[in-house]
Design an enzyme around this catalytic site. Structure first.
Site, PDB file in Angstrom:
ATOM      1  N   GLY A   1       3.647   7.515  -7.647  1.00 36.10           N
ATOM      2  CA  GLY A   1       3.823   7.183  -6.231  1.00 36.10           C
ATOM      3  C   GLY A   1       5.190   7.642  -5.748  1.00 36.10           C
ATOM      4  N   PHE A   2       5.645   7.049  -4.662  1.00 37.69           N
ATOM      5  CA  PHE A   2       6.922   7.480  -4.083  1.00 37.69           C
ATOM      6  C   PHE A   2       8.069   7.358  -5.086  1.00 37.69           C
ATOM      7  CE2 PHE A   2       4.560   6.469  -0.161  1.00 37.69           C
ATOM      8  CZ  PHE A   2       4.720   7.677   0.484  1.00 37.69           C
TER       9      PHE A   2
ATOM     10  N   ASP B   1       7.161  -1.092  -5.072  1.00 33.96           N
ATOM     11  CA  ASP B   1       6.387  -2.302  -4.784  1.00 33.96           C
ATOM     12  C   ASP B   1       6.305  -3.273  -5.951  1.00 33.96           C
ATOM     13  OD1 ASP B   1       5.910  -1.363  -2.273  1.00 33.96           O
ATOM     14  OD2 ASP B   1       3.724  -1.366  -2.417  1.00 33.96           O
TER      15      ASP B   1
ATOM     16  N   GLU C   1      -2.427  -0.325  12.360  1.00 32.50           N
ATOM     17  CA  GLU C   1      -2.689   1.103  12.531  1.00 32.50           C
ATOM     18  C   GLU C   1      -4.176   1.416  12.491  1.00 32.50           C
ATOM     19  OE1 GLU C   1       1.654   2.818  11.254  1.00 32.50           O
ATOM     20  OE2 GLU C   1       0.097   2.854   9.731  1.00 32.50           O
TER      21      GLU C   1
END
Lengths: 439, 439
Positions: free
Chosen positions: B25-26, B311, B182
């Site tokens: 991930g990031f 996270d 969103e």
């Protein structure tokens, strides 16, 4: 619970003649477009909500294009079309006497029925091949092949057994028509330019690509010159071509060819042929060679108000005594002509017979290499490859798709890269995407 | 047969220190990039072969972007990276004492372990919600939601029963964080601009969009001003927001809210929260609030040579006594810093503590509407929307993806169209894509 219970086609009854079109492929789209504004009610039925640009399916399968780029949402194509009705429905039977079709969600009467549901992969009755090989006629199938290919390389990295590595990295393509040639060329390109960068741990000399065809030459529908060029190009991409050879046996791990060769391979692409999607209810007398027999006006022999277009139609003409070629341009031209003919008929004008205008045919074999047969001459190499790209770009449905595909190609060309090397579908090793399909 | 039999991680043993990173991930990408060329052996493990740009998943779910555009093939990101090894593997257990991890395809010793496997959807133990609602954390899940939505409208056309039509056209989004807001905004846009053109047979007044949140305001992580603006924008897109409300019951057909309201809806999007992907073997004493407790250097409390980022990490600082926000920028900054710190450590220099540089946070609510919280002020409307697009474009991994996403956005903006309204996945009504996931 029956998932189709309480569903209805619900097409309003009007004074207009109702044209029911089965299939949103090249032919179905053209006739639907052509009838717009000419006083017909048009009903288009398809099992998918999108049109598939089949000539580029092999690029989806080989990570060159995103699946959405080669598909067009059918409803979107026919926005602002009064008295047009799209229904996602599977036709189960046709009742020609009553001018009626049955679908899983109800029946529908027609004034004119246009059967344009194309062809499906032909396994020639071989259940083993159906179970274990990868066909390439639909988008989910292309995605399955892409997943399989990428998963194979991920597994190769994790495998020590040389035979297992062979099985994972070898690919056998069965069928030397355009699809077989194009997918082989694309795999050759991946082997040469893309995969070694991604998998520095793998020695790509072990990756063998085989193309097997039962006939004496590749691209049987094209000129001998084109076949010879294609063979030469495939050789340059290190694809081993075996002609006059067929698959004798396959168990999911090893392919045995008719000449006795045994190739360890977990991935066999089946591009050996297609056959008509014959719907129940069409009398045997109206069929020939597994397709629907039609006259020069695409009218089904012996049945009133029923037409067939494209791959599913068998139309014998003086120039094509064995039927028109099963190609997109034939379907497109037949669709356009039938629309005009139905309009002519509604004005009591005479219909015009079909005469295929062959603007040439072509196949690509990978980067900078293609063959083009024009009516009078054949050419290949880089110019043919440019023509191939240009013609395909123009033929894709939708301006947005054209833009996206063009950008991808420019990108792939200059970077020697493939943008979509993702395994998004679950693990599907050697399991076809069946979608209710039967052999 | 065990599909993982005979598979091996096969990472070569070298003199270099081995850094094993779990999750692409990031955070995982940043630390892997940062360590390049500094004398480490880097092993990146992920269950997928691609990085997912999660902030745009909702656009894939609402037919705005193609799935491939927001994903980046991990191997491609690390081409030409000596001593880098990517393995597609699921980690089953960590053995901190032995500095070893177990995966489905073998064990691996590490010198440094970096846990960056992020968070997953939190159903708060509710099996019903897990079975019947649509989460939005992975690409296949986004595609499932897209298919469900489009299939619902196809079915609405075929349905006469008004209650059934309600169930098909209503959407309930649970959770008023960025994802919930969103996706609600995007659905409102579809209702207003896109769907009526595709489905002229449907009266879109029956389509009701609900956003439900248990807290007193939307976007709880942002300023009150931003919350108020988002509420106003959602109202303009006809999204009915219910605050201080939770889902009491859902049977796949009807949602019952805590205030007694009953909403007929076959589609419930579950965006109510996330929780850490805790891997077995991390002692309870190193966990807090379901995340891994780390110090200012991202080092896991009480365990040597183990770090956690993004996270999954729970890092308390003076400014963030309840842990850092679970946002991409935090993960990115932590990943970059840890790379530099490991390099510092290898040179016997002092490590630097983490201090989140908050450049602002934002959420979009659909066409021309977004909210941006800067450290000192809040703004909204069209300027915020431009900023939102610009920042997201810059953050997407890969130049090609940036190009494709940008082209799509320009196209969508000027045509009021969504390019990818295709139902490619099979029918999955109310079945989550489980992929071995357990509640």
């Amino acid at each position: 619970m029956d998932p189709f219970k309480n569903l209805h086609l619900d097409i309003p009854q009007t004074q207009k003649k109702r044209v029911v079109i089965i299939g949103g492929g090249f032919a179905g789209i053209q006739i639907a477009k052509g009838l717009k504004g000419h006083g017909f009610q048009v009903v288009l039925l398809d099992r998918n909500n999108y049109h598939t640009f089949q000539p580029l399916l092999y690029q989806v399968a080989t990570a060159g294009l995103e699946p959405d780029s080669i598909a067009g949402a059918l409803r979107q194509l026919f926005n602002n079309y009064p008295d047009f009705y799209f229904r996602m429905a599977k036709v189960t039977e046709i009742q020609p006497e009553e001018q009626k079709i049955n679908t899983l969600i109800g029946d529908l009467y027609y004034d004119y029925l246009v059967i344009a549901n194309g062809s499906k992969t032909n396994y020639f009755g071989n259940q083993e091949m159906f179970n274990l090989t990868f066909p390439l006629k639909q988008i989910p199938q292309a995605l399955n092949l892409r997943s399989q290919m990428l998963q194979n390389f991920e597994q190769t990295v994790l495998t020590r057994d040389p035979l297992e590595k062979d099985k994972l990295t070898n690919f056998v393509v069965v069928g030397g028509g355009p699809t077989g040639v194009e997918v082989s060329g694309a795999l050759g390109e991946l082997k040469k330019h893309v995969l070694p960068k991604d998998y520095p741990d793998i020695d790509f000399n072990i990756m063998n690509l085989h193309l097997v065809d039962a006939g004496p030459r590749l691209l049987a529908g094209m000129s001998e010159k084109a076949s010879a060029k294609a063979l030469k190009y495939l050789d340059a991409f290190d694809v081993k071509v075996k002609l006059n050879t067929f698959v004798k046996n396959y168990d999911g791990e090893e392919v045995t060819l008719s000449d006795g060769t045994v190739i360890p391979a977990k991935t066999v692409v089946w591009a050996a042929g297609v056959k008509g999607n014959i719907i129940d209810g069409i009398p045997e007398s109206s069929l020939e060679r597994g397709r629907i027999l039609v006259d020069d006006f695409s009218a089904v022999k012996g049945i009133r108000n029923m037409f067939a277009l494209g791959d599913i139609a068998f139309m014998k003409t003086d120039r094509y005594p064995n039927g028109q070629p099963m190609l997109a341009p034939v379907a497109i031209q037949q669709g356009k002509l039938l629309a005009r003919n139905l309009i002519r008929q509604s004005k009591n004008e005479a219909m015009k017979p079909f005469d295929y205008v062959d603007k040439g045919s072509m196949a690509t074999v990978g980067r900078n290499k293609a063959v083009v047969d024009m009516p009078k001459f054949t050419f290949g190499g880089f110019p043919a490859w440019l023509v191939w790209m240009f013609v395909h770009l123009l033929s894709i449905i939708g301006f947005r798709n054209r833009l996206v595909v063009f950008s991808n190609w420019v990108w792939n060309y200059f970077t020697y890269d493939r943008g979509t090397r993702l395994i998004i579908r679950t693990f599907v090793r050697n399991k076809n995407y069946k979608q209710g399909e039967s052999l």
